[in-house]
Scaffold this motif. Sequence first.
Motif, PDB file in Angstrom:
ATOM      1  N   GLU A  24     -24.681  -8.715  -7.512  1.00 50.85           N
ATOM      2  CA  GLU A  24     -24.275  -7.399  -7.422  1.00 50.85           C
ATOM      3  C   GLU A  24     -23.795  -6.667  -8.610  1.00 50.85           C
ATOM      4  O   GLU A  24     -24.497  -5.525  -9.000  1.00 50.85           O
ATOM      5  N   LEU A  25     -23.109  -7.371  -9.470  1.00 54.10           N
ATOM      6  CA  LEU A  25     -22.647  -6.811 -10.763  1.00 54.10           C
ATOM      7  C   LEU A  25     -23.487  -6.564 -11.755  1.00 54.10           C
ATOM      8  O   LEU A  25     -23.851  -5.714 -12.469  1.00 54.10           O
ATOM      9  N   LEU A  26     -24.783  -7.571 -11.805  1.00 52.44           N
ATOM     10  CA  LEU A  26     -25.955  -7.565 -12.641  1.00 52.44           C
ATOM     11  C   LEU A  26     -26.797  -6.194 -12.087  1.00 52.44           C
ATOM     12  O   LEU A  26     -27.478  -5.722 -13.023  1.00 52.44           O
ATOM     13  N   LYS A  27     -27.171  -6.161 -10.814  1.00 50.44           N
ATOM     14  CA  LYS A  27     -27.823  -5.208 -10.445  1.00 50.44           C
ATOM     15  C   LYS A  27     -27.386  -3.818 -10.642  1.00 50.44           C
ATOM     16  O   LYS A  27     -28.104  -2.663 -10.828  1.00 50.44           O
ATOM     17  N   LYS A  28     -26.067  -3.607 -10.494  1.00 56.92           N
ATOM     18  CA  LYS A  28     -25.505  -2.235 -10.749  1.00 56.92           C
ATOM     19  C   LYS A  28     -25.163  -2.054 -12.207  1.00 56.92           C
ATOM     20  O   LYS A  28     -24.765  -0.999 -12.594  1.00 56.92           O
ATOM     21  N   GLY A  29     -25.547  -3.113 -13.086  1.00 59.56           N
ATOM     22  CA  GLY A  29     -25.189  -2.733 -14.462  1.00 59.56           C
ATOM     23  C   GLY A  29     -23.789  -2.855 -15.234  1.00 59.56           C
ATOM     24  O   GLY A  29     -23.592  -2.304 -15.971  1.00 59.56           O
ATOM     25  N   LYS A  30     -22.866  -3.413 -14.046  1.00 61.83           N
ATOM     26  CA  LYS A  30     -21.848  -3.625 -14.709  1.00 61.83           C
ATOM     27  C   LYS A  30     -21.234  -4.610 -15.560  1.00 61.83           C
ATOM     28  O   LYS A  30     -20.533  -4.880 -15.993  1.00 61.83           O
ATOM     29  N   ALA A  31     -22.205  -5.661 -15.586  1.00 55.91           N
ATOM     30  CA  ALA A  31     -22.159  -6.712 -16.193  1.00 55.91           C
ATOM     31  C   ALA A  31     -23.657  -7.277 -16.946  1.00 55.91           C
ATOM     32  O   ALA A  31     -24.610  -6.540 -16.657  1.00 55.91           O
ATOM     33  N   ALA A  32     -23.558  -8.006 -17.707  1.00 57.15           N
ATOM     34  CA  ALA A  32     -24.657  -8.638 -18.571  1.00 57.15           C
ATOM     35  C   ALA A  32     -24.730 -10.073 -18.495  1.00 57.15           C
ATOM     36  O   ALA A  32     -23.516 -10.721 -18.318  1.00 57.15           O
ATOM     37  N   VAL A  33     -25.715 -10.760 -18.817  1.00 54.61           N
ATOM     38  CA  VAL A  33     -25.712 -12.329 -18.977  1.00 54.61           C
ATOM     39  C   VAL A  33     -25.267 -12.542 -20.337  1.00 54.61           C
ATOM     40  O   VAL A  33     -25.754 -12.153 -21.519  1.00 54.61           O
ATOM     41  N   PHE A  34     -24.216 -13.399 -20.601  1.00 52.65           N
ATOM     42  CA  PHE A  34     -23.573 -13.647 -21.595  1.00 52.65           C
ATOM     43  C   PHE A  34     -24.082 -15.279 -22.263  1.00 52.65           C
ATOM     44  O   PHE A  34     -24.486 -15.413 -23.127  1.00 52.65           O
ATOM     45  N   ARG A  35     -24.418 -16.119 -21.165  1.00 52.60           N
ATOM     46  CA  ARG A  35     -24.975 -17.321 -21.484  1.00 52.60           C
ATOM     47  C   ARG A  35     -25.559 -17.904 -20.245  1.00 52.60           C
ATOM     48  O   ARG A  35     -25.090 -17.507 -19.126  1.00 52.60           O
ATOM     49  N   TYR A  36     -26.747 -18.611 -20.729  1.00 53.04           N
ATOM     50  CA  TYR A  36     -27.585 -19.131 -19.367  1.00 53.04           C
ATOM     51  C   TYR A  36     -26.968 -20.417 -18.880  1.00 53.04           C
ATOM     52  O   TYR A  36     -27.081 -20.719 -17.705  1.00 53.04           O
ATOM     53  N   HIS A  37     -26.614 -21.292 -19.657  1.00 52.81           N
ATOM     54  CA  HIS A  37     -26.091 -22.681 -19.416  1.00 52.81           C
ATOM     55  C   HIS A  37     -24.918 -22.838 -19.960  1.00 52.81           C
ATOM     56  O   HIS A  37     -24.814 -23.207 -21.244  1.00 52.81           O
ATOM     57  N   ILE A  42     -20.782 -11.316 -18.516  1.00 55.21           N
ATOM     58  CA  ILE A  42     -19.696 -10.508 -19.263  1.00 55.21           C
ATOM     59  C   ILE A  42     -19.575  -9.120 -18.598  1.00 55.21           C
ATOM     60  O   ILE A  42     -20.543  -8.598 -18.371  1.00 55.21           O
ATOM     61  N   LEU A  43     -18.522  -8.811 -18.316  1.00 49.33           N
ATOM     62  CA  LEU A  43     -18.372  -7.322 -17.797  1.00 49.33           C
ATOM     63  C   LEU A  43     -18.289  -6.148 -18.802  1.00 49.33           C
ATOM     64  O   LEU A  43     -17.465  -6.478 -19.854  1.00 49.33           O
ATOM     65  N   LYS A  44     -18.850  -5.167 -18.647  1.00 44.33           N
ATOM     66  CA  LYS A  44     -18.776  -4.203 -19.483  1.00 44.33           C
ATOM     67  C   LYS A  44     -17.680  -3.091 -19.653  1.00 44.33           C
ATOM     68  O   LYS A  44     -17.704  -2.672 -20.920  1.00 44.33           O
ATOM     69  N   ASP A  45     -17.153  -3.106 -18.468  1.00 45.28           N
ATOM     70  CA  ASP A  45     -15.899  -1.882 -18.567  1.00 45.28           C
ATOM     71  C   ASP A  45     -14.772  -2.452 -18.171  1.00 45.28           C
ATOM     72  O   ASP A  45     -13.651  -1.565 -17.657  1.00 45.28           O
ATOM     73  N   ARG A  46     -14.429  -3.614 -18.180  1.00 44.28           N
ATOM     74  CA  ARG A  46     -13.304  -4.322 -17.543  1.00 44.28           C
ATOM     75  C   ARG A  46     -12.432  -5.074 -18.938  1.00 44.28           C
ATOM     76  O   ARG A  46     -13.215  -6.181 -19.383  1.00 44.28           O
ATOM     77  N   ALA A  47     -11.276  -4.991 -18.877  1.00 40.18           N
ATOM     78  CA  ALA A  47     -10.617  -5.787 -19.810  1.00 40.18           C
ATOM     79  C   ALA A  47      -9.324  -6.421 -18.976  1.00 40.18           C
ATOM     80  O   ALA A  47      -8.464  -5.509 -18.473  1.00 40.18           O
ATOM     81  N   GLY A  48      -9.338  -7.698 -19.038  1.00 36.68           N
ATOM     82  CA  GLY A  48      -8.248  -8.351 -18.125  1.00 36.68           C
ATOM     83  C   GLY A  48      -8.337  -8.470 -16.826  1.00 36.68           C
ATOM     84  O   GLY A  48      -9.341  -7.637 -16.118  1.00 36.68           O
TER      85      GLY A  48
END
Length: 447
Positions: A24-37, A42-48
């Motif tokens: 859901e986060l990936l589809k909404k663009g709120k997160a991106a893939v940081f590592r495959y394995h 990684i969240l784009k707009d959240r700290a802590g």
Amino acid sequence: MQRVFVLDKNKRPLMPCHPARARELLKKGKAAVFRYHPFTIILKDRAGGDTQPTHVKIDPGSKITGVALIGNFKNGKKVIWSAEIQHRGQSIKKALDTRRALRRSRRNRKTRYRKARFDNRERSKDWLPPSLMSRVENILTWIKRMRHFALITGISMELVRFDTQKLQNPEIKGIEYQRGTLYGYEIKEYLLEKWGRKCVYCGKENVPLEIEHIIPKSKGGSDRISNLTLAFHECNQKKGNQSIEEFLANNPERLNQIKSESKKSLKDTAAVNATRWYLFNQLKKERLLIEVGTGGKTKYNRETQNYPKKHWIDAACVGESGQNVQIEPDMQVLEITAMGHGTRKMCNVDKYGFPRSHRRAKNAPNGVKGRTYMGYKTGDIVLAVIPKGKNAGIHIGRIAIRQQPNFKLNDLDGINPKYLRLLQRNDGYGYQTARKEGEKLLHSSYH
């Protein structure tokens, strides 16, 4: 279901989330893939954020080490991530044997009159052979990696797997410390591993097995580990006090197999025992709470909870904290294989040890520089979107480069680099996992 690791925008670990939430986060663009394995977003707009402590548990083995990440929830302890690390100790030993033979041959041919210098070298106090050190380094590598992806507060490890003195001679003095509710678990666990968890006489699996004497005690047989095996109850009763030659007179093939197997060395057990304290001392440097347990305790916890025998499940059941661990029936495991980072030898030899070919120079005429080509190297994990041809479609996997733009991806040949997108650089390990789930999450980030 295996959880997905989550990082905030400052690359600090948060609590792993369910794959559906990650999708859901990936589809909404709120997160991106940081590592495959292992799959990490990684969240784009959240700290802590709120986190819960997790506990990493390991079951060190000679060939395969089980790893389980345990989360402490309100309704109990649950396995949220698991993996099995396959070591390459045997291949390292084989490579060292080949190198030793080659060097010995060269010294004998070129410098046979030179004075020996092997006494000039010293080994450190905690030195281990490279084949054993690689096992330790694999575990330490993944413990450190997991600390980047999850908030780990403690480590559990199986410190004592087998007591080889007791295995060789149960009557040795001073073994009373092992007698108790777990007495016998160490021996039977070893026998289960050695004989493949099946009856040696009829080959039945998934049935209750009993410890059986190959040479009956009534005919002078001892309780040494080399004289013990596992048999189904009916086979055990049928054999009685017969010698194995009498009982298997009509099956010489199985007779020879049992005899050869009974003389197998304790090589794997020795490898675990040789590295356990070194591994323990290295883990102490992580400055986390460390819990230790025996192999007998691990098996006791696993059997009382009716879990099947698997390396990662053994890891989850290590120590006192392994008594009440919840494991979801659809839990998926990341299979990690130590691959190494290539070879450093400058000369390839044939099966007789004579030079056969030399490595290509860095400035080779065909443009191949070192181990990379067009920005890729063997072992990289890539996404291939091929629009047409016999390999048309979307593919994800590990590539093998060639000396021309014609790479190999999984089982597909003839992949042009222009269709590739790098997902993860080669880190010395190969991965096999629930690839379908990983591909679903990855596709969510691109569609």
